[in-house]
Write a protein that holds these residues in place. Structure first.
Motif, short mmCIF file in Angstrom:
data_model
loop_
_atom_site.label_atom_id
_atom_site.label_comp_id
_atom_site.label_asym_id
_atom_site.label_seq_id
_atom_site.Cartn_x
_atom_site.Cartn_y
_atom_site.Cartn_z
N VAL A 42 0.83 -1.20 0.00
CA VAL A 42 0.00 0.00 0.00
C VAL A 42 0.87 1.26 0.00
O VAL A 42 0.55 2.25 -0.69
N ARG A 43 1.97 1.24 0.72
CA ARG A 43 2.85 2.42 0.75
C ARG A 43 3.45 2.68 -0.63
O ARG A 43 3.51 3.83 -1.08
N ALA A 44 3.88 1.62 -1.32
CA ALA A 44 4.46 1.81 -2.65
C ALA A 44 3.42 2.38 -3.62
O ALA A 44 3.74 3.26 -4.43
N VAL B 59 -5.70 0.17 -3.30
CA VAL B 59 -6.01 -1.15 -2.73
C VAL B 59 -6.40 -2.15 -3.81
O VAL B 59 -7.01 -3.16 -3.51
N GLN B 60 -6.05 -1.86 -5.05
CA GLN B 60 -6.45 -2.76 -6.14
C GLN B 60 -5.79 -4.13 -6.00
O GLN B 60 -6.38 -5.16 -6.34
N VAL C 280 -5.55 -12.38 -13.71
CA VAL C 280 -6.64 -11.64 -14.34
C VAL C 280 -6.55 -10.15 -14.04
O VAL C 280 -6.74 -9.31 -14.93
N LEU C 281 -6.25 -9.79 -12.78
CA LEU C 281 -6.30 -8.39 -12.37
C LEU C 281 -4.99 -7.65 -12.62
O LEU C 281 -5.00 -6.42 -12.71
N ASN C 282 -3.89 -8.36 -12.72
CA ASN C 282 -2.61 -7.70 -12.94
C ASN C 282 -2.48 -7.34 -14.42
O ASN C 282 -2.47 -8.23 -15.28
N PRO C 283 -2.37 -6.07 -14.77
CA PRO C 283 -2.33 -5.70 -16.19
C PRO C 283 -1.09 -6.21 -16.91
O PRO C 283 -1.11 -6.39 -18.12
#
Length: 343
Positions: A195-197, A231-232, A310-313
């Motif tokens: 989350v920090r990155a 938060v994706q 699926v979610l990682n582009p």
């Protein structure tokens, strides 16, 4: 007033007014990864989800499915045999303590689910806000938080969980809560770093600058603008950490830390009690708790890897349909002619 007609002669329908209808909802968002996936991705998602749902149903309806309670050692006034072979009364046999293996395995799924939910909720509630605050505020606060999280992250995760469980055993009465907190200490640094990155890269975006220019408070920017955009990747990490948490729970139970045997059934503890049975040819006391751990970890890992693909582009693969061009649409096929021939 007469209604206007179109070129075809049909009366034009008046335009609809009012807010547009919301299409879909929570169910459509949940089903979106399954619709977007295909091939191996869909196989991993569907298989992992199906096995996970079976384990969750076993955990929820354990009192209705299990033939006995997890600490029952007798039925109709007769004690169960110790290390008894599978029979009509005990389909999966009995343990060295005379407990029914099937009942303890099913109730072990309930224990794993309870610890899993508490650990994930605690980790998200601590790691995500700290990552947002550290990444957005920066400065000395960011340096201190990064130093603390890196120090925790440097320890082996099982050793850190053992130390936390040992320190909390005499403080909190509930072994399930103690184990959940011990696992939380392990996974908070992971959520914090991710989350920090994401916050560091998002805080310089145009919409954040516009919010600052309009006088929005830092708390408002973090809550309304940053949170939904950073938060994706958290659901994917939560699923993979859930699989790892099952192994951590089994490791703590194997060492006799956290959950006491009189409090709840736990797969790791049952495996530890079955070590001596394996050398004597008594296979059923270790087989079923071990299968429970393997199936739970495999199912959650399949779901996490499928969601990541699926979610990682960068890993996403979309199905490309080959266009079909009919000959009637482009005219009859003819041999190509050069400019000289045409002239």
């Amino acid at each position: 007033m007469t209604a206007t007609t179109s070129v075809t002669g049909a009366p034009d329908t008046p335009p609809t007014t009012g807010p547009p209808k919301r299409r879909g909802g929570i169910l459509s968002k949940i089903a979106a990864p399954y619709k977007q996936s295909h091939g191996v991705q869909r196989f991993m998602l569907v298989t992992g989800t199906a096995v996970s749902l079976i384990i969750v149903l076993l955990a929820i309806f354990a009192p209705l499915i299990a033939p006995f309670s997890f600490d029952t050692y007798q039925a109709d006034g007769a004690r169960f045999p110790t290390q008894g072979e599978p029979s009509d009364v005990n389909p999966w046999g009995t343990t060295v303590q005379g407990f029914d293996v099937m009942s303890r395995t099913i109730y072990g799924a309930r224990t794993a689910l309870e610890v899993l939910i508490l650990a994930v909720v605690f980790s998200l509630a601590i790691g995500v806000p700290l990552g947002l605050i550290s990444g957005y505020v920066g400065g000395w606060l960011d340096r201190i938080m990064v130093l603390i999280m890196d120090a925790l992250f440097a320890f082996p995760y099982l050793l850190l969980a053992i130390v936390a469980a040992f320190l909390l055993t005499n403080t909190i009465d509930s072994g399930i809560v103690v184990t959940a907190i011990a696992i939380t200490v392990v996974y908070v640094p992971q959520y914090f770093r991710v989350v920090r990155a994401s916050t560091l890269s998002a805080r310089e975006a145009t919409y954040i600058e516009a919010a600052r220019a309009m006088g929005a408070k830092p708390s408002t920017i973090i809550r309304k603008y940053l949170f939904g955009n950073v938060v994706q990747s958290v659901p994917v990490i939560a699923t993979l950490n859930a699989a790892d948490a099952i192994l951590t729970l089994a490791g703590l139970g194997f060492l006799g830390l956290g959950i006491q045997p009189s409090e709840a059934a736990e797969w790791g503890y049952d495996l530890q009690r079955a070590i001596a049975d394996a050398g004597a040819g008594i296979w059923w006391t270790a087989l079923y708790p071990g299968l429970g751990i393997v199936l739970a970890v495999t199912a959650l890992t399949l779901v996490g890897e499928g969601l990541n693909d699926v979610l990682n582009p960068t890993l996403r693969r979309r199905r490309i349909k080959r266009p079909v061009i009919s000959s009637s649409a482009v005219g009859p096929a003819s041999a190509p002619t050069t400019e000289r021939e045409a002239g």
